[in-house]
Design a protein around this motif. Sequence first.
Motif, PDB file in Angstrom:
ATOM      1  N   GLU A  13       0.815  -1.210   0.000  1.00 32.39           N
ATOM      2  CA  GLU A  13       0.000   0.000   0.000  1.00 32.39           C
ATOM      3  C   GLU A  13       0.850   1.261   0.000  1.00 32.39           C
ATOM      4  O   GLU A  13       1.912   1.308   0.632  1.00 32.39           O
ATOM      5  CB  GLU A  13      -0.905   0.035   1.228  1.00 32.39           C
ATOM      6  N   ALA A  14       0.352   2.281  -0.702  1.00 38.74           N
ATOM      7  CA  ALA A  14       0.863   3.645  -0.576  1.00 38.74           C
ATOM      8  C   ALA A  14      -0.141   4.420   0.264  1.00 38.74           C
ATOM      9  O   ALA A  14      -1.333   4.470  -0.065  1.00 38.74           O
ATOM     10  CB  ALA A  14       1.034   4.277  -1.949  1.00 38.74           C
ATOM     11  N   GLN A  15       0.323   5.009   1.361  1.00 41.85           N
ATOM     12  CA  GLN A  15      -0.580   5.591   2.356  1.00 41.85           C
ATOM     13  C   GLN A  15      -0.242   7.062   2.595  1.00 41.85           C
ATOM     14  O   GLN A  15       0.934   7.435   2.687  1.00 41.85           O
ATOM     15  CB  GLN A  15      -0.458   4.828   3.685  1.00 41.85           C
ATOM     16  N   LYS A  16      -1.294   7.889   2.710  1.00 47.85           N
ATOM     17  CA  LYS A  16      -1.090   9.308   2.971  1.00 47.85           C
ATOM     18  C   LYS A  16      -2.213   9.815   3.867  1.00 47.85           C
ATOM     19  O   LYS A  16      -3.391   9.619   3.565  1.00 47.85           O
ATOM     20  CB  LYS A  16      -1.054  10.111   1.669  1.00 47.85           C
ATOM     21  N   VAL A  17      -1.847  10.481   4.982  1.00 56.67           N
ATOM     22  CA  VAL A  17      -2.822  10.958   5.935  1.00 56.67           C
ATOM     23  C   VAL A  17      -3.281  12.370   5.568  1.00 56.67           C
ATOM     24  O   VAL A  17      -2.548  13.127   4.915  1.00 56.67           O
ATOM     25  CB  VAL A  17      -2.230  10.935   7.370  1.00 56.67           C
ATOM     26  N   ARG A  18      -4.502  12.698   5.974  1.00 61.05           N
ATOM     27  CA  ARG A  18      -5.021  14.067   5.874  1.00 61.05           C
ATOM     28  C   ARG A  18      -5.457  14.462   7.276  1.00 61.05           C
ATOM     29  O   ARG A  18      -6.571  14.144   7.721  1.00 61.05           O
ATOM     30  CB  ARG A  18      -6.189  14.127   4.892  1.00 61.05           C
ATOM     31  N   ASP A  19      -4.536  15.144   8.005  1.00 57.69           N
ATOM     32  CA  ASP A  19      -4.807  15.484   9.397  1.00 57.69           C
ATOM     33  C   ASP A  19      -4.707  16.994   9.601  1.00 57.69           C
ATOM     34  O   ASP A  19      -4.838  17.769   8.640  1.00 57.69           O
ATOM     35  CB  ASP A  19      -3.856  14.726  10.324  1.00 57.69           C
ATOM     36  N   ASP A  20      -4.443  17.407  10.834  1.00 64.11           N
ATOM     37  CA  ASP A  20      -4.455  18.832  11.163  1.00 64.11           C
ATOM     38  C   ASP A  20      -3.114  19.517  10.945  1.00 64.11           C
ATOM     39  O   ASP A  20      -3.024  20.739  11.062  1.00 64.11           O
ATOM     40  CB  ASP A  20      -4.879  19.018  12.628  1.00 64.11           C
ATOM     41  N   TYR A  21      -2.045  18.752  10.666  1.00 63.59           N
ATOM     42  CA  TYR A  21      -0.749  19.346  10.389  1.00 63.59           C
ATOM     43  C   TYR A  21      -0.549  19.496   8.885  1.00 63.59           C
ATOM     44  O   TYR A  21      -1.228  18.861   8.071  1.00 63.59           O
ATOM     45  CB  TYR A  21       0.373  18.485  10.972  1.00 63.59           C
ATOM     46  N   VAL A  22       0.453  20.314   8.537  1.00 67.53           N
ATOM     47  CA  VAL A  22       0.763  20.534   7.118  1.00 67.53           C
ATOM     48  C   VAL A  22       1.794  19.503   6.660  1.00 67.53           C
ATOM     49  O   VAL A  22       2.376  18.765   7.451  1.00 67.53           O
ATOM     50  CB  VAL A  22       1.309  21.965   6.906  1.00 67.53           C
ATOM     51  N   ASN A  23       2.031  19.477   5.336  1.00 69.24           N
ATOM     52  CA  ASN A  23       3.060  18.651   4.691  1.00 69.24           C
ATOM     53  C   ASN A  23       2.940  17.165   5.036  1.00 69.24           C
ATOM     54  O   ASN A  23       3.897  16.540   5.516  1.00 69.24           O
ATOM     55  CB  ASN A  23       4.460  19.144   5.061  1.00 69.24           C
ATOM     56  N   PRO A  24       1.771  16.543   4.809  1.00 68.75           N
ATOM     57  CA  PRO A  24       1.693  15.089   5.024  1.00 68.75           C
ATOM     58  C   PRO A  24       2.537  14.351   3.975  1.00 68.75           C
ATOM     59  O   PRO A  24       2.625  14.762   2.821  1.00 68.75           O
ATOM     60  CB  PRO A  24       0.207  14.791   4.854  1.00 68.75           C
ATOM     61  N   LYS A  25       3.165  13.268   4.391  1.00 69.74           N
ATOM     62  CA  LYS A  25       4.019  12.481   3.505  1.00 69.74           C
ATOM     63  C   LYS A  25       3.360  11.150   3.190  1.00 69.74           C
ATOM     64  O   LYS A  25       2.635  10.587   4.012  1.00 69.74           O
ATOM     65  CB  LYS A  25       5.389  12.243   4.147  1.00 69.74           C
ATOM     66  N   MET A  26       3.660  10.644   2.003  1.00 70.09           N
ATOM     67  CA  MET A  26       3.169   9.328   1.609  1.00 70.09           C
ATOM     68  C   MET A  26       4.182   8.267   2.021  1.00 70.09           C
ATOM     69  O   MET A  26       5.384   8.433   1.816  1.00 70.09           O
ATOM     70  CB  MET A  26       2.923   9.268   0.098  1.00 70.09           C
ATOM     71  N   ASN A  27       3.701   7.188   2.618  1.00 64.78           N
ATOM     72  CA  ASN A  27       4.554   6.098   3.068  1.00 64.78           C
ATOM     73  C   ASN A  27       4.070   4.775   2.488  1.00 64.78           C
ATOM     74  O   ASN A  27       2.940   4.665   1.998  1.00 64.78           O
ATOM     75  CB  ASN A  27       4.560   6.022   4.600  1.00 64.78           C
ATOM     76  N   ILE A  28       4.917   3.777   2.587  1.00 69.88           N
ATOM     77  CA  ILE A  28       4.608   2.444   2.093  1.00 69.88           C
ATOM     78  C   ILE A  28       4.241   1.551   3.277  1.00 69.88           C
ATOM     79  O   ILE A  28       4.937   1.536   4.302  1.00 69.88           O
ATOM     80  CB  ILE A  28       5.798   1.840   1.325  1.00 69.88           C
ATOM     81  N   GLY A  29       3.149   0.828   3.123  1.00 63.82           N
ATOM     82  CA  GLY A  29       2.718  -0.127   4.139  1.00 63.82           C
ATOM     83  C   GLY A  29       2.262  -1.418   3.490  1.00 63.82           C
ATOM     84  O   GLY A  29       2.547  -1.673   2.313  1.00 63.82           O
ATOM     85  N   GLY A  30       1.535  -2.207   4.234  1.00 62.93           N
ATOM     86  CA  GLY A  30       1.081  -3.481   3.700  1.00 62.93           C
ATOM     87  C   GLY A  30      -0.162  -3.971   4.406  1.00 62.93           C
ATOM     88  O   GLY A  30      -0.544  -3.474   5.479  1.00 62.93           O
ATOM     89  N   LYS A  31      -0.828  -4.946   3.795  1.00 67.08           N
ATOM     90  CA  LYS A  31      -2.050  -5.516   4.367  1.00 67.08           C
ATOM     91  C   LYS A  31      -2.081  -7.011   4.082  1.00 67.08           C
ATOM     92  O   LYS A  31      -1.767  -7.463   2.978  1.00 67.08           O
ATOM     93  CB  LYS A  31      -3.288  -4.843   3.768  1.00 67.08           C
ATOM     94  N   LEU A  32      -2.482  -7.799   5.089  1.00 62.23           N
ATOM     95  CA  LEU A  32      -2.698  -9.230   4.965  1.00 62.23           C
ATOM     96  C   LEU A  32      -4.105  -9.544   5.445  1.00 62.23           C
ATOM     97  O   LEU A  32      -4.598  -8.897   6.390  1.00 62.23           O
ATOM     98  CB  LEU A  32      -1.681 -10.028   5.794  1.00 62.23           C
ATOM     99  N   GLY A  33      -4.752 -10.516   4.821  1.00 61.72           N
ATOM    100  CA  GLY A  33      -6.095 -10.842   5.265  1.00 61.72           C
ATOM    101  C   GLY A  33      -6.675 -12.049   4.580  1.00 61.72           C
ATOM    102  O   GLY A  33      -6.008 -12.739   3.789  1.00 61.72           O
ATOM    103  N   MET A  34      -7.928 -12.304   4.895  1.00 61.36           N
ATOM    104  CA  MET A  34      -8.656 -13.429   4.306  1.00 61.36           C
ATOM    105  C   MET A  34     -10.078 -12.983   3.993  1.00 61.36           C
ATOM    106  O   MET A  34     -10.610 -12.034   4.592  1.00 61.36           O
ATOM    107  CB  MET A  34      -8.678 -14.622   5.264  1.00 61.36           C
TER     108      MET A  34
END
Length: 454
Positions: free
Chosen positions: A310-331
């Motif tokens: 996953e490519a993840q990016k937050v939209r919160d109350d601070y400026v300059n959010p960065k995109m990070n790499i994560g992952g997901k496992l499931g069934m």
Amino acid sequence: MKLYHYTRILFCVVLICFAQGCGSVFGLPSSPEKSTMGEYTSYTTDLKKLPLPKEKIVIGVYKFRDQTGQYKPSENGNNWSTAVPQGTTTILIKALEDSRWFTPIERENIANLLNERQIIRSTRQEYLKDVDKNSQTLPPLLYAGILLEGGVISYDSNIMTGGLGARYFGIGASTQYRQDRITVYLRAISTLNGEILKTVYTSKTILSTSVNGSFFRYIDTERLLEVEVGLTQNEPVQLAVTEAIEKAVKSLIVEGIRDKIWGKSVDAMNNYQAVLDEYEREQTKNKDRVIGNRFPHNNRQQLSFFANVEAQKVRDDYVNPKMNIGGKLGMKFFLNENFNIEFSGSYFTLENENIVKRSYLIPEVNVEYLLFPKYKFSPYLYGGFGAMYSKFKPQYKGQFGGGLEYLVSKNVAVRASSQYDLGFKDDWEGLINGKRKDQALRFSLGLNFYIGNK
């Protein structure tokens, strides 16, 4: 002033050269081409590779025509050109020759043949009076044991259309496609008693595609730059008709061998067993085929496991959010063909540059709806709830998303999706500010592995 004039001329020359260069890159014709021999279709080769008969079958074709009466579709007024080539009898005779199973005889223009033979007889009787009469006699015409009838019985336009496009700040690209379809019926008739020995039916889609790109931008208040490039490709109707007829001839030969209607022309069945087995497999597979050359098997099993990057990016109350790499496992567990329940866990990183960075483990529960469960390619939508755990107090959220899934094999699918997370509170990063809750956007690409029963 002269410099400005010469600059404009130079710029135009450069653009023309660039356009010509693009034409060469895209393979567009830039000079006349020599005449060539006709192209082979995939079934031309198959016909030539068929096992040979013990003896050829004399066969006649009186008329194998376009029975649709349909004209070419036109967006600008009437078009009186036919949608289907009118020389389908000639195409069929060529296919019969290529198979090497038949000896085609002239029947389409039999009047011309009989007239020419009459001219030969009259000429010999008038100018060769002293020659032996037996030498003046023409040999008898061949007669056919089997007649072929049928024709192109359908031409369906726009059975499937679609496209895709995007534009951003004056730069855009798009693609479009359209599928038409022709249908051919062919039957073999015994001249001994008029019995219809065999009828076969084939169809072929005709694909038209278009790819376009454009650039439109004001360089300044008085200068506009516009660039366009495009390529359209239409599958020739003649080749599509040829392929459908050749497929019909092959089917007629193989089914005739299987049902023993070719008599003494078939030697030992062992010589044709490989061809019969291949045709039987094709018929079995064809039972589940639907329009659009699709096979809607219910390939998806009841249980699956998946893994996403996953490519993840937050939209919160601070400026300059960065995109990070994560992952997901499931069934996933399917309740029926369309609906399944998904249990998953993901690793998510919330980061605002030089301000805050937190990592979360997120369990989620979703209900997913698969739009076309019996097709290899299907869109899907889902929604549910989740919790975000870190060294701080847990956060709770809802999520929804959608994507596309394509089965690359019986048990493995590729998935691409996007997900929108909406927090129930506004303190993911430890700051409460404004009316909007903290949110996140995720894009993922992964694999889905199906196991168990259907």
